[in-house]
Design a protein around this motif. Structure first.
Motif, mmCIF file in Angstrom:
data_model
loop_
_atom_site.group_PDB
_atom_site.id
_atom_site.type_symbol
_atom_site.label_atom_id
_atom_site.label_comp_id
_atom_site.label_asym_id
_atom_site.label_seq_id
_atom_site.Cartn_x
_atom_site.Cartn_y
_atom_site.Cartn_z
ATOM 1 N N HIS A 19 0.841 -1.200 0.000
ATOM 2 C CA HIS A 19 0.000 0.000 0.000
ATOM 3 C C HIS A 19 0.876 1.251 0.000
ATOM 4 O O HIS A 19 0.822 2.071 0.891
ATOM 5 C CB HIS A 19 -0.935 0.014 1.212
ATOM 6 N N HIS A 92 -1.714 1.607 -4.897
ATOM 7 C CA HIS A 92 -1.523 0.336 -5.598
ATOM 8 C C HIS A 92 -2.648 0.029 -6.578
ATOM 9 O O HIS A 92 -2.433 -0.661 -7.558
ATOM 10 C CB HIS A 92 -1.341 -0.806 -4.602
ATOM 11 N N GLN A 101 -6.810 4.406 -2.466
ATOM 12 C CA GLN A 101 -7.467 4.081 -1.203
ATOM 13 C C GLN A 101 -6.970 5.053 -0.143
ATOM 14 O O GLN A 101 -5.772 5.224 0.032
ATOM 15 C CB GLN A 101 -7.151 2.645 -0.786
ATOM 16 N N TYR A 103 -6.730 6.133 3.765
ATOM 17 C CA TYR A 103 -6.791 5.652 5.151
ATOM 18 C C TYR A 103 -6.547 6.850 6.047
ATOM 19 O O TYR A 103 -5.551 7.545 5.907
ATOM 20 C CB TYR A 103 -5.711 4.589 5.397
#
Ligand SMILES: [Cu+2]
Length: 116
Positions: A19, A92, A101, A103
């Protein structure tokens, strides 16, 4: 940034599985950090982007620091209530249909400055 009570170990990556991506820290001024809902806009106080090596990705710097981002509160910041948001963006899957993504973790903070 996996921090469930009792299961966070520095022996494991905070964000693993390739990631890779940048990591940033934002702050936003709020009238009361204990009740703020996070909808206020913020300003970036730190970022680790990419400096040409896999180890230089912000996510890898986070892993090397046991998942703890470090940043300095701007010296010009007025005292008051702030929200702090740490965010990592995993790239990724960014080129596919999945997209990047995000987070994030959020904290409420109260800064009181003292002149010494
Ligand atoms: Cu993923």
């Amino acid at each position: 940034m996996l921090a469930r009570p009792g299961n966070r170990s520095c022996a494991n990556p905070a964000i693993g599985g390739n990631h890779y991506g940048p990591a940033m820290v934002y702050m936003s001024a709020v009238s009361d950090a204990t009740t703020a809902d996070g909808s206020s806009s913020g300003f970036k106080v730190a970022q680790d982007l990419h400096a040409g090596t896999m180890a230089s990705w912000g996510t890898e710097i986070l892993n090397a620091n046991c998942g703890k981002p470090t940043f300095s509160v701007p010296q010009t910041l007025a005292g008051g209530n702030y929200l702090v948001r740490a965010e990592a963006i995993a790239l990724h899957a960014a080129s596919g249909t999945g997209g990047a993504q995000i987070y994030m973790s959020c904290y409420q903070s109260k800064w009181i400055w003292c002149d010494v």
